[in-house]
Design an enzyme around this catalytic site. Structure first.
Site, mmCIF file in Angstrom:
data_model
loop_
_atom_site.group_PDB
_atom_site.id
_atom_site.type_symbol
_atom_site.label_atom_id
_atom_site.label_comp_id
_atom_site.label_asym_id
_atom_site.label_seq_id
_atom_site.Cartn_x
_atom_site.Cartn_y
_atom_site.Cartn_z
ATOM 1 N N ASN A 139 0.866 -1.181 0.000
ATOM 2 C CA ASN A 139 0.000 0.000 0.000
ATOM 3 C C ASN A 139 0.900 1.227 0.000
ATOM 4 O O ASN A 139 1.527 1.546 1.002
ATOM 5 C CB ASN A 139 -0.895 -0.038 1.253
ATOM 6 C CG ASN A 139 -1.729 1.225 1.412
ATOM 7 O OD1 ASN A 139 -1.792 2.061 0.509
ATOM 8 N ND2 ASN A 139 -2.371 1.362 2.565
ATOM 9 N N LYS A 167 0.082 4.316 -0.226
ATOM 10 C CA LYS A 167 -0.517 5.489 0.418
ATOM 11 C C LYS A 167 -0.304 6.758 -0.435
ATOM 12 O O LYS A 167 -0.324 6.677 -1.661
ATOM 13 C CB LYS A 167 0.019 5.635 1.851
ATOM 14 C CG LYS A 167 -0.171 4.326 2.653
ATOM 15 C CD LYS A 167 0.094 4.453 4.119
ATOM 16 C CE LYS A 167 -0.126 3.102 4.799
ATOM 17 N NZ LYS A 167 0.060 3.155 6.238
ATOM 18 N N HIS A 210 -9.512 1.002 4.968
ATOM 19 C CA HIS A 210 -8.233 1.185 5.650
ATOM 20 C C HIS A 210 -8.427 2.111 6.852
ATOM 21 O O HIS A 210 -9.204 3.067 6.795
ATOM 22 C CB HIS A 210 -7.200 1.776 4.683
ATOM 23 C CG HIS A 210 -5.805 1.713 5.239
ATOM 24 N ND1 HIS A 210 -5.347 2.619 6.169
ATOM 25 C CD2 HIS A 210 -4.803 0.820 5.036
ATOM 26 C CE1 HIS A 210 -4.105 2.291 6.500
ATOM 27 N NE2 HIS A 210 -3.749 1.207 5.830
ATOM 28 N N GLU A 241 -6.740 4.455 7.985
ATOM 29 C CA GLU A 241 -6.496 5.884 7.731
ATOM 30 C C GLU A 241 -7.722 6.543 7.109
ATOM 31 O O GLU A 241 -7.992 7.721 7.344
ATOM 32 C CB GLU A 241 -5.238 6.048 6.858
ATOM 33 C CG GLU A 241 -3.986 5.762 7.678
ATOM 34 C CD GLU A 241 -2.808 5.217 6.901
ATOM 35 O OE1 GLU A 241 -2.815 5.266 5.656
ATOM 36 O OE2 GLU A 241 -1.872 4.720 7.558
ATOM 37 N N GLU A 269 -5.091 -5.111 10.445
ATOM 38 C CA GLU A 269 -4.041 -4.121 10.694
ATOM 39 C C GLU A 269 -4.333 -3.408 12.015
ATOM 40 O O GLU A 269 -5.148 -2.464 12.042
ATOM 41 C CB GLU A 269 -4.007 -3.082 9.579
ATOM 42 C CG GLU A 269 -3.732 -3.663 8.212
ATOM 43 C CD GLU A 269 -3.209 -2.604 7.245
ATOM 44 O OE1 GLU A 269 -2.067 -2.767 6.810
ATOM 45 O OE2 GLU A 269 -3.914 -1.626 6.968
ATOM 46 N N GLY A 282 2.780 2.110 10.880
ATOM 47 C CA GLY A 282 3.741 3.208 10.771
ATOM 48 C C GLY A 282 4.440 3.550 12.069
ATOM 49 O O GLY A 282 5.069 4.601 12.187
ATOM 50 N N SER A 312 3.723 -2.292 10.232
ATOM 51 C CA SER A 312 5.177 -2.347 10.397
ATOM 52 C C SER A 312 5.788 -3.687 9.981
ATOM 53 O O SER A 312 6.709 -4.185 10.621
ATOM 54 C CB SER A 312 5.563 -2.004 11.839
ATOM 55 O OG SER A 312 5.129 -0.691 12.158
HETATM 56 P P1 13P Z 1 3.248 0.306 7.666
HETATM 57 O O1 13P Z 1 3.754 -1.000 7.054
HETATM 58 O O2 13P Z 1 3.977 1.508 7.187
HETATM 59 O O3 13P Z 1 3.142 0.196 9.157
HETATM 60 O O4 13P Z 1 1.748 0.500 7.115
HETATM 61 C C1 13P Z 1 0.846 -0.553 7.208
HETATM 62 C C2 13P Z 1 -0.366 -0.221 6.441
HETATM 63 O O5 13P Z 1 -1.138 0.641 6.829
HETATM 64 C C3 13P Z 1 -0.612 -0.931 5.185
HETATM 65 O O6 13P Z 1 -1.898 -0.699 4.721
#
Ligand code: 13P
Length: 254
Positions: A9, A11, A95, A97, A167, A173, A213
């Site tokens: 992803n 982003k 997601h 976010e 997740e 992150g 992560s």
């Molecule tokens: P990270 O791998 O940067 O923690 O992000 C995970 C994520 O949100 C994938 O959709």
């Protein structure tokens, strides 16, 4: 029996040129991995160019979101039909976010998920608890609600077009991965819940990915868990070497 999936992803990163460069670097690094499905999810603006760069590499293309209507007066939105039109086979829905920053709810996730599946996309449906929810002992209740509400009206016959990504919000992150034990326990809970809501057969076929992560040095332990079928990778998917290392490590574990 469940083919592993490693999805990146991206982003809100990468111009079109950067996206194409990343794909050009990635393809030779993963060209001999046949046992793992690889998916990349660039920003909308780079989908077309990335599709062209992927050519016949076998790597699949995902969008990071979509709207539930096919067309209409919905400024700023993109429909499932528009995504298949540019060559997407997959789409991320729900997601954390989007839930956190853009008002996504279990209800909108449900509408999007059904529209995407009806539009012949494979949905990577994201769920996960916040740190406060985990610390107050509500992880399983939150996941149960997210799954039950988002899958309302979803039919078991469409299961081959559904992938779940667990997740934990506190692991995204932050560099803080769930332990293998925590992740396995939660994945097993999700599979058990699907078995109750649908059937043991459906539950045994659905791929459940872990995200938060994920790096080359923790993917091996995660993939060795019986209910973890792959990963949704954020930060480490932005460099060809680190993403390829995760793909290769996942493949080696199978
Ligand atoms: P990270 O791998 O940067 O923690 O992000 C995970 C994520 O949100 C994938 O959709």
């Amino acid at each position: 029996m469940r083919k592993p999936v490693i999805a990146g992803n991206w982003k809100l990163y990468n111009s079109t040129a950067e996206a194409v460069k990343l794909i050009d670097e990635l393809i030779p690094l993963v060209s001999d991995t046949a046992l793992t499905e690889i998916v990349v999810a660039p920003a909308f603006t780079a989908l077309s160019a990335v599709k062209k760069a992927l050519a016949d590499s076998g790597i699949q293309l995902a969008a990071q979101d979509c709207f539930w209507e096919e067309e209409g007066a919905y400024t700023g939105e993109v429909s499932p039909m528009m995504l298949t039109d540019v060559g997407c086979s997959h789409v991320l829905i729900g997601h954390s976010e989007r839930r956190q920053f853009f008002g996504e709810t279990d209800k909108t996730v449900n509408k999007k998920l059904k529209a995407a599946i009806a539009g012949r996309l494979t949905v990577i449906f994201c769920i996960g608890e916040t740190l406060a929810e985990r610390e107050s002992g509500n992880t399983f209740a939150v996941l149960r609600r997210q799954i039950a509400e988002a899958l309302t009206g979803f039919s078991e016959t469409e299961s081959d077009r559904l992938i779940i990504a667990y997740e934990p919000v506190w692991a995204i992150g932050t560099g803080k991965t769930a332990s293998e034990g925590q992740a396995q326990e939660t994945h097993a809970f999700i599979r058990q819940l699907l078995s109750e809501l649908y059937s043991p057969d459906m539950a045994s076929r659905i791929r459940i990915l872990y995200g938060g992560s994920v790096k080359a040095d923790n993917i091996g332990g995660l993939m060795s868990q019986p209910d973890i079928d792959g990963a949704l990778v954020g930060g480490a998917s932005l460099k060809a070497e680190s993403f390829a290392a995760i793909v290769r490590f996942a493949e080696f574990q199978e």
